[in-house]
Scaffold this motif. Structure first.
Motif, mmCIF file in Angstrom:
data_model
loop_
_atom_site.group_PDB
_atom_site.id
_atom_site.type_symbol
_atom_site.label_atom_id
_atom_site.label_comp_id
_atom_site.label_asym_id
_atom_site.label_seq_id
_atom_site.Cartn_x
_atom_site.Cartn_y
_atom_site.Cartn_z
ATOM 1 N N MET A 141 0.843 -1.193 0.000
ATOM 2 C CA MET A 141 0.000 0.000 0.000
ATOM 3 C C MET A 141 0.880 1.246 0.000
ATOM 4 O O MET A 141 1.877 1.320 0.720
ATOM 5 N N LEU A 142 0.471 2.240 -0.801
ATOM 6 C CA LEU A 142 1.126 3.537 -0.806
ATOM 7 C C LEU A 142 0.153 4.583 -0.283
ATOM 8 O O LEU A 142 -1.071 4.426 -0.404
ATOM 9 N N TYR A 143 0.704 5.651 0.283
ATOM 10 C CA TYR A 143 -0.110 6.729 0.842
ATOM 11 C C TYR A 143 0.406 8.055 0.285
ATOM 12 O O TYR A 143 1.594 8.381 0.434
ATOM 13 N N ALA A 144 -0.506 8.803 -0.342
ATOM 14 C CA ALA A 144 -0.135 10.083 -0.946
ATOM 15 C C ALA A 144 -0.851 11.217 -0.225
ATOM 16 O O ALA A 144 -2.081 11.234 -0.146
ATOM 17 N N GLY A 145 -0.095 12.166 0.307
ATOM 18 C CA GLY A 145 -0.668 13.361 0.903
ATOM 19 C C GLY A 145 -0.546 14.519 -0.058
ATOM 20 O O GLY A 145 0.511 14.717 -0.672
ATOM 21 N N ILE A 146 -1.640 15.279 -0.217
ATOM 22 C CA ILE A 146 -1.629 16.452 -1.100
ATOM 23 C C ILE A 146 -1.905 17.684 -0.253
ATOM 24 O O ILE A 146 -2.999 17.846 0.302
ATOM 25 N N ALA A 147 -0.915 18.571 -0.159
ATOM 26 C CA ALA A 147 -1.054 19.817 0.582
ATOM 27 C C ALA A 147 -1.212 20.967 -0.403
ATOM 28 O O ALA A 147 -0.561 20.985 -1.451
ATOM 29 N N TRP A 148 -2.078 21.937 -0.068
ATOM 30 C CA TRP A 148 -2.191 23.125 -0.921
ATOM 31 C C TRP A 148 -1.344 24.257 -0.352
ATOM 32 O O TRP A 148 -1.150 24.366 0.860
#
Length: 345
Positions: free
Chosen positions: A1-8
């Motif tokens: 499993m991979l986890y991607a965080g997207i910050a603005w």
């Protein structure tokens, strides 16, 4: 499993991709707001072994990418403030913090769908904010600075489009409006205005009006008064850079309100522009359903909510000609939202 965080951020999006052990699967990346389609494709296959799933996490103050990502069939979750570190005054928590939260406690996050939208599971907070805002909203209305429709005794109606500008769908919407000689109002988000100033100029050069729709499309109950004010001010400044003027109308994302946020509109902020007809195009129910929803509920003075950005808007584009033709058959004249406001005062 991979986890991607997207910050603005003030410039676009930071992305961190980590594995189940917390190690970086790939180096951190930064994406301009104009590159969301490219980011979506990248997340669909970045650094991934065949069959290895990826969970994507956005903050509740980032309502700009979830629609695009869910439309692409990706697994998107929302992180709410109580499960995250404190945010800065402008911007989200780090992409790493978002990815780590998903890795360590996925159950604390809310899965998002196209049907539920970015505020899925927050109905109680939404309605509580509107209830608490009633007195401030009334004060704005009495001052002529809050409206959801125009005069009912005039054959006028307003088409409004939220969440753009989008480099693909905004142009298609503009082409259709030009074909029918219709003027509309575009409530734009600051991140996209900043990244795509030429698209904003296309809107105004075509004779359409513009409105402020915050910087990052946040869920307003999760903002402090200062954070809200910065969202409005930064978006107005982006408009001034692109077209030389700031909007006089503001529309809150999802229609959410809080007394803290609305208090920032008094006494001289932009007027609050809501709506009385929701096309539900954001849920992608099909162009025929979008058309029927609008035509079933629209009447003289109505302000119609549609979208040219924030997701896959092909259904909106396909529905728009039938919507316009159906309203023209009723001898309704299309005007910008600001003209409806003037008639409602």
């Amino acid at each position: 499993m991979l986890y991607a965080g997207i910050a603005w951020t003030a410039d676009g999006y930071d992305v961190e991709l980590i594995d189940a052990g917390g190690d970086r699967a790939l180096p951190p990346t930064r994406w301009g707001a104009e590159r969301v389609p490219e980011l979506t494709r990248w997340l669909g296959g970045a650094g991934r072994e065949p069959g290895l799933p990826c969970v994507i996490v956005v903050e509740s103050t980032n309502g700009l990418v979830d629609g695009v990502l869910t439309a692409a069939g990706l697994d998107v979750y929302r992180a709410d403030p109580w499960v995250l570190p404190e945010r800065p005054a402008f911007g989200s928590v780090s992409a790493r913090a978002l990815a780590d939260r998903a890795r360590t406690d996925l159950a604390s996050l809310s899965p998002l769908t196209a049907e539920g939208g970015g505020q899925s599971g927050r109905d109680d907070d939404y309605h509580d904010g509107i209830r608490r805002s009633a007195s401030v909203e009334s004060a704005l209305t009495l001052a002529g600075r809050c409206f959801r429709h125009g005069a009912r005794d005039r054959q006028e109606i307003a088409l409004t489009f939220d969440d753009g500008p989008d480099p693909v769908f905004t142009r298609q919407v503009l082409d259709i409006l030009d074909r029918y000689g219709v003027r509309a109002t575009f409530f734009c988000v600051g991140l996209h205005v900043n990244a795509l100033p030429d698209e904003v100029r296309r809107i105004t050069d075509a004779g359409h009006d513009i409105g402020n729709h915050t910087w990052s499309h946040p869920f307003l109950p999760d903002l402090t008064a200062t954070q809200f004010r910065l969202q409005i001010e930064r978006t107005s400044a982006a408009f001034e850079r692109s077209v030389g003027e700031a909007p006089t109308l503001f529309r809150p994302p999802y229609g959410a309100r809080t007394p803290e946020a609305l208090g920032e509109l008094l006494p001289d902020g932009p007027a609050l522009a809501l709506w009385d007809v929701d096309s539900w195009d954001w849920a992608r129910p099909g162009p025929e359903k979008i058309t029927k929803t609008v035509l079933d509920h629209a009447r003289p003075g109505s302000m119609i909510l549609m979208h040219d950005g924030g997701g896959d808007r092909r259904e909106t584009v396909r529905a728009l000609p039938a919507v316009i033709e159906g309203l023209l058959e009723r001898d309704l004249r299309f005007v910008p939202a600001g003209e409806l406001r003037a008639m409602a005062m």
